[in-house]
Design a protein around this motif. Structure first.
Motif, PDB file in Angstrom:
ATOM      1  N   GLN A 105       5.408   5.024  -0.266  1.00  0.00           N
ATOM      2  CA  GLN A 105       5.637   3.602   0.025  1.00  0.00           C
ATOM      3  C   GLN A 105       6.882   3.115  -0.702  1.00  0.00           C
ATOM      4  OE1 GLN A 105       5.626   0.858   1.968  1.00  0.00           O
ATOM      5  NE2 GLN A 105       3.426   1.211   2.101  1.00  0.00           N
ATOM      6  N   TYR A 106       7.971   3.034   0.048  1.00  0.00           N
ATOM      7  CA  TYR A 106       9.223   2.571  -0.537  1.00  0.00           C
ATOM      8  C   TYR A 106       9.213   1.050  -0.685  1.00  0.00           C
ATOM      9  CZ  TYR A 106      14.069   1.031  -0.659  1.00  0.00           C
ATOM     10  OH  TYR A 106      15.234   0.385  -0.974  1.00  0.00           O
ATOM     11  N   ALA A 107       9.822   0.544  -1.765  1.00  0.00           N
ATOM     12  CA  ALA A 107      10.030  -0.888  -1.990  1.00  0.00           C
ATOM     13  C   ALA A 107       8.715  -1.672  -1.953  1.00  0.00           C
ATOM     14  CB  ALA A 107      11.008  -1.453  -0.963  1.00  0.00           C
ATOM     15  N   PHE A 108       7.737  -1.205  -2.713  1.00  0.00           N
ATOM     16  CA  PHE A 108       6.452  -1.905  -2.722  1.00  0.00           C
ATOM     17  C   PHE A 108       6.515  -3.153  -3.586  1.00  0.00           C
ATOM     18  CE2 PHE A 108       6.325   1.342  -6.036  1.00  0.00           C
ATOM     19  CZ  PHE A 108       5.904   0.628  -7.140  1.00  0.00           C
ATOM     20  N   HIS A 109       5.513  -4.010  -3.422  1.00  0.00           N
ATOM     21  CA  HIS A 109       5.469  -5.285  -4.113  1.00  0.00           C
ATOM     22  C   HIS A 109       4.154  -5.404  -4.891  1.00  0.00           C
ATOM     23  CE1 HIS A 109       8.881  -6.466  -1.607  1.00  0.00           C
ATOM     24  NE2 HIS A 109       8.216  -5.940  -0.598  1.00  0.00           N
ATOM     25  N   LYS A 110       4.032  -6.462  -5.641  1.00  0.00           N
ATOM     26  CA  LYS A 110       2.821  -6.696  -6.413  1.00  0.00           C
ATOM     27  C   LYS A 110       1.613  -6.759  -5.483  1.00  0.00           C
ATOM     28  CE  LYS A 110       0.751  -9.842  -9.806  1.00  0.00           C
ATOM     29  NZ  LYS A 110      -0.505 -10.084  -9.087  1.00  0.00           N
ATOM     30  N   ASP A 111       0.560  -6.071  -5.877  1.00  0.00           N
ATOM     31  CA  ASP A 111      -0.713  -6.025  -5.159  1.00  0.00           C
ATOM     32  C   ASP A 111      -0.643  -5.289  -3.824  1.00  0.00           C
ATOM     33  OD1 ASP A 111      -2.233  -7.390  -7.098  1.00  0.00           O
ATOM     34  OD2 ASP A 111      -1.513  -9.321  -6.357  1.00  0.00           O
ATOM     35  N   GLN A 112       0.475  -4.633  -3.531  1.00  0.00           N
ATOM     36  CA  GLN A 112       0.556  -3.837  -2.300  1.00  0.00           C
ATOM     37  C   GLN A 112       0.002  -2.438  -2.560  1.00  0.00           C
ATOM     38  OE1 GLN A 112       4.348  -3.819  -0.304  1.00  0.00           O
ATOM     39  NE2 GLN A 112       4.000  -1.788   0.548  1.00  0.00           N
ATOM     40  N   ASP A 168       8.558 -10.508   0.866  1.00  0.00           N
ATOM     41  CA  ASP A 168       7.174 -10.967   0.907  1.00  0.00           C
ATOM     42  C   ASP A 168       6.586 -10.901   2.306  1.00  0.00           C
ATOM     43  OD1 ASP A 168       7.203 -11.461  -1.771  1.00  0.00           O
ATOM     44  OD2 ASP A 168       7.689 -13.593  -1.555  1.00  0.00           O
ATOM     45  N   GLN A 169       7.415 -11.102   3.339  1.00  0.00           N
ATOM     46  CA  GLN A 169       6.897 -11.041   4.698  1.00  0.00           C
ATOM     47  C   GLN A 169       6.347  -9.649   5.009  1.00  0.00           C
ATOM     48  OE1 GLN A 169       9.795 -11.909   7.703  1.00  0.00           O
ATOM     49  NE2 GLN A 169       8.335 -11.753   9.388  1.00  0.00           N
ATOM     50  N   HIS A 170       7.056  -8.618   4.573  1.00  0.00           N
ATOM     51  CA  HIS A 170       6.597  -7.247   4.777  1.00  0.00           C
ATOM     52  C   HIS A 170       5.257  -7.024   4.079  1.00  0.00           C
ATOM     53  CE1 HIS A 170       6.604  -2.880   4.908  1.00  0.00           C
ATOM     54  NE2 HIS A 170       6.438  -2.869   3.602  1.00  0.00           N
ATOM     55  N   ARG A 171       5.151  -7.506   2.852  1.00  0.00           N
ATOM     56  CA  ARG A 171       3.925  -7.299   2.094  1.00  0.00           C
ATOM     57  C   ARG A 171       2.739  -7.987   2.762  1.00  0.00           C
ATOM     58  NH1 ARG A 171       1.345 -10.272  -1.882  1.00  0.00           N
ATOM     59  NH2 ARG A 171       3.074 -11.736  -1.979  1.00  0.00           N
ATOM     60  N   GLY A 229     -18.264  -9.700 -17.892  1.00  0.00           N
ATOM     61  CA  GLY A 229     -17.466  -9.242 -19.022  1.00  0.00           C
ATOM     62  C   GLY A 229     -17.062  -7.784 -18.959  1.00  0.00           C
ATOM     63  N   GLU A 230     -17.586  -7.029 -17.991  1.00  0.00           N
ATOM     64  CA  GLU A 230     -17.207  -5.621 -17.870  1.00  0.00           C
ATOM     65  C   GLU A 230     -15.795  -5.515 -17.312  1.00  0.00           C
ATOM     66  OE1 GLU A 230     -19.135  -1.404 -16.358  1.00  0.00           O
ATOM     67  OE2 GLU A 230     -19.804  -3.277 -15.432  1.00  0.00           O
ATOM     68  N   SER A 231     -15.023  -4.571 -17.830  1.00  0.00           N
ATOM     69  CA  SER A 231     -13.640  -4.347 -17.398  1.00  0.00           C
ATOM     70  C   SER A 231     -13.500  -2.953 -16.812  1.00  0.00           C
ATOM     71  CB  SER A 231     -12.670  -4.513 -18.577  1.00  0.00           C
ATOM     72  OG  SER A 231     -12.798  -5.781 -19.165  1.00  0.00           O
ATOM     73  N   PHE A 232     -12.481  -2.781 -15.948  1.00  0.00           N
ATOM     74  CA  PHE A 232     -12.265  -1.499 -15.283  1.00  0.00           C
ATOM     75  C   PHE A 232     -10.781  -1.146 -15.305  1.00  0.00           C
ATOM     76  CE2 PHE A 232     -15.938  -3.536 -13.348  1.00  0.00           C
ATOM     77  CZ  PHE A 232     -16.898  -2.545 -13.471  1.00  0.00           C
ATOM     78  N   TYR A 233     -10.511   0.155 -15.504  1.00  0.00           N
ATOM     79  CA  TYR A 233      -9.137   0.622 -15.618  1.00  0.00           C
ATOM     80  C   TYR A 233      -9.009   1.982 -14.924  1.00  0.00           C
ATOM     81  CZ  TYR A 233      -9.466  -2.823 -19.355  1.00  0.00           C
ATOM     82  OH  TYR A 233      -9.716  -3.958 -20.061  1.00  0.00           O
ATOM     83  N   GLY A 234      -7.824   2.234 -14.330  1.00  0.00           N
ATOM     84  CA  GLY A 234      -7.568   3.563 -13.768  1.00  0.00           C
ATOM     85  C   GLY A 234      -7.133   3.536 -12.326  1.00  0.00           C
ATOM     86  N   LEU A 235      -7.424   4.627 -11.615  1.00  0.00           N
ATOM     87  CA  LEU A 235      -7.192   4.858 -10.173  1.00  0.00           C
ATOM     88  C   LEU A 235      -5.769   5.236  -9.816  1.00  0.00           C
ATOM     89  CD1 LEU A 235      -9.366   2.173  -8.343  1.00  0.00           C
ATOM     90  CD2 LEU A 235      -9.977   4.487  -9.044  1.00  0.00           C
ATOM     91  N   GLY A 236      -4.852   5.395 -10.793  1.00  0.00           N
ATOM     92  CA  GLY A 236      -3.503   5.823 -10.427  1.00  0.00           C
ATOM     93  C   GLY A 236      -2.561   4.655 -10.235  1.00  0.00           C
ATOM     94  N   ASP A 237      -1.603   4.791  -9.281  1.00  0.00           N
ATOM     95  CA  ASP A 237      -0.602   3.749  -9.044  1.00  0.00           C
ATOM     96  C   ASP A 237      -1.238   2.511  -8.422  1.00  0.00           C
ATOM     97  OD1 ASP A 237       1.510   5.142 -10.031  1.00  0.00           O
ATOM     98  OD2 ASP A 237       2.301   5.792  -8.097  1.00  0.00           O
ATOM     99  N   LYS A 238      -1.329   1.449  -9.169  1.00  0.00           N
ATOM    100  CA  LYS A 238      -1.848   0.185  -8.659  1.00  0.00           C
ATOM    101  C   LYS A 238      -0.980  -0.950  -9.218  1.00  0.00           C
ATOM    102  CE  LYS A 238      -5.226   2.316  -6.660  1.00  0.00           C
ATOM    103  NZ  LYS A 238      -5.163   2.528  -5.201  1.00  0.00           N
ATOM    104  N   PRO A 239      -0.099  -1.537  -8.406  1.00  0.00           N
ATOM    105  CA  PRO A 239       0.806  -2.570  -8.912  1.00  0.00           C
ATOM    106  C   PRO A 239       0.105  -3.917  -9.049  1.00  0.00           C
ATOM    107  CG  PRO A 239       1.205  -2.245  -6.585  1.00  0.00           C
ATOM    108  CD  PRO A 239       0.142  -1.245  -6.975  1.00  0.00           C
ATOM    109  N   THR A 240      -0.872  -3.958  -9.903  1.00  0.00           N
ATOM    110  CA  THR A 240      -1.654  -5.166 -10.085  1.00  0.00           C
ATOM    111  C   THR A 240      -2.017  -5.284 -11.556  1.00  0.00           C
ATOM    112  OG1 THR A 240      -3.583  -6.391  -9.281  1.00  0.00           O
ATOM    113  CG2 THR A 240      -3.847  -4.007  -9.576  1.00  0.00           C
TER     114      THR A 240
END
Length: 361
Positions: A133-140, A328-331, A106-117
């Motif tokens: 990182q140009y043109a990043f995607h989700k979870d990259q 998606d292939q790049h990611r 049940g513990e949650s965590f937040y922060g660390l800066g740019d995180k596309p997740t």
């Protein structure tokens, strides 16, 4: 091990595997930060030390140097799992320094800066290494902004961890092992600050006191800024700014990306696209626009001085087309490569022997 009480709600922990501490220096800490506490009591038992302030108390085990931090009523806030440990870094030398904590369900965590997740980082393993990182995607990742600070939330009680280490660092929020949160770095010192809330806003306030607050910005910086990759030549910039005024859309600044440069060299202007930058900036200012430049040079290019070559321009545009086409292939390729390169286990050490520190308080 060295424990420093900075405030009733903020405690610093330093660990060394060398038997001595290096000179104490940080790029991140505001030298003007205020210190002080209302209560500080240190007691010693047969197997542990107890350090108590008006907000929390800390138990440090003598034999293992494991740390537990508790509210005054005994409720656990943060407890070590394996605690501090390290392994030799065969690639760069020195030691990979690691810290592992227990993380209840049940513990949650937040922060660390740019995180596309997801906003809640529970179940994620993340890397902090600032990357353009140009043109990043989700979870990259990693991406542009990395901040080695996160907030843990247990029920309605919050705490913060600031890992003050400039090496490439990693954070595992119960990804590798359920119920265990860990963070580590490729070198440097295991040096972190624990900040108690109990509210999230309390944690953030104390953290900003520790690392410093920005000065009040000029009013125009709080307005709308128009930016993309990329506006050039000057006629295009003027076309954009004129349209804003024509449509009566408030705008205080326009950004010029790397195409304003001469051969992608920082602090230069393209004589072809912007022959009179001083005049242009003055005219835009008269119309109410601040002109901002993205001084990010491409160090892999060593273009000759003088007029930009057409081949270089085409290379630049081709690179942009390739980035747009990867998708998606790049990611997937990037994630596979990063996974292979960053095979630093949170606790297992890749089969290497883990060392435990001597208990030095």
């Amino acid at each position: 091990m060295r424990v420093t009480v900075l405030r009733d709600s903020m405690i610093r922990f330093r660990f060394t595997a060398k038997g001595y501490f290096s000179n104490d220096f940080s790029y991140a800490i505001d030298k003007r930060q205020s210190h002080g506490y209302n209560v500080l009591e240190v007691t010693e038992a047969d197997d542990h030390f107890k350090i108590q302030t008006s907000k929390v108390y800390v138990i440090v085990q003598k034999q293992s140097a494991r740390v537990g931090i508790y509210e005054l009523d005994g409720s656990p806030i943060l407890e070590d799992e394996l605690g501090f440990h390290w392994e030799e870094c065969y690639e760069f030398g020195g030691n990979i320094v690691k810290m592992s904590k227990m993380s209840p369900e049940g513990e949650s965590f937040y922060g660390l800066g740019d995180k596309p997740t997801h906003l809640n980082l529970k179940g994620k393993r993340l890397e902090n290494w600032a990357t353009d990182q140009y043109a990043f995607h989700k979870d990259q990742e990693p991406l542009y902004k990395v901040v080695p600070f996160y907030i843990g939330l247990r029920g309605n009680k919050a705490y913060g961890i600031f890992f003050d280490n400039t090496f490439r660092s990693f954070f595992d929020f119960s990804h590798e092992r359920k119920g265990v949160t860990s963070f580590w770095a490729d070198g440097g010192e295991m040096n972190y600050y624990f900040i108690y809330g109990p509210k999230m806003s309390d944690v953030v306030t104390t953290y900003t006191h520790l690392t410093g607050k920005p000065e009040s910005p000029p009013l125009w910086t709080l307005g709308y800024h128009q930016c993309k990759w990329s506006y050039y030549p000057e006629s295009k910039v003027k076309e954009i700014t004129a349209k804003f005024r024509e449509l009566r859309i408030p705008c205080d600044a326009i950004y010029l990306d790397i195409d304003y440069m001469e051969g992608f060299r920082c602090f230069t202007w393209s004589k072809e696209y912007f022959p009179e930058p001083k005049r242009m900036v003055a005219e835009l200012a008269k119309d109410g626009f601040k002109t901002r430049r993205a001084d990010i040079g491409n160090l892999e290019r060593h273009a000759p001085r003088g007029k930009r070559h057409a081949s270089e321009e085409e290379d630049h545009r081709e690179q942009q087309r390739e980035e747009d086409a990867r998708g998606d292939q790049h990611r997937e390729q990037l994630l596979l490569r990063e996974e292979e390169r960053c095979r630093v286990e949170a606790l297992g050490g890749g089969g290497r022997e883990l060392k435990k520190p001597d208990a030095i308080v």
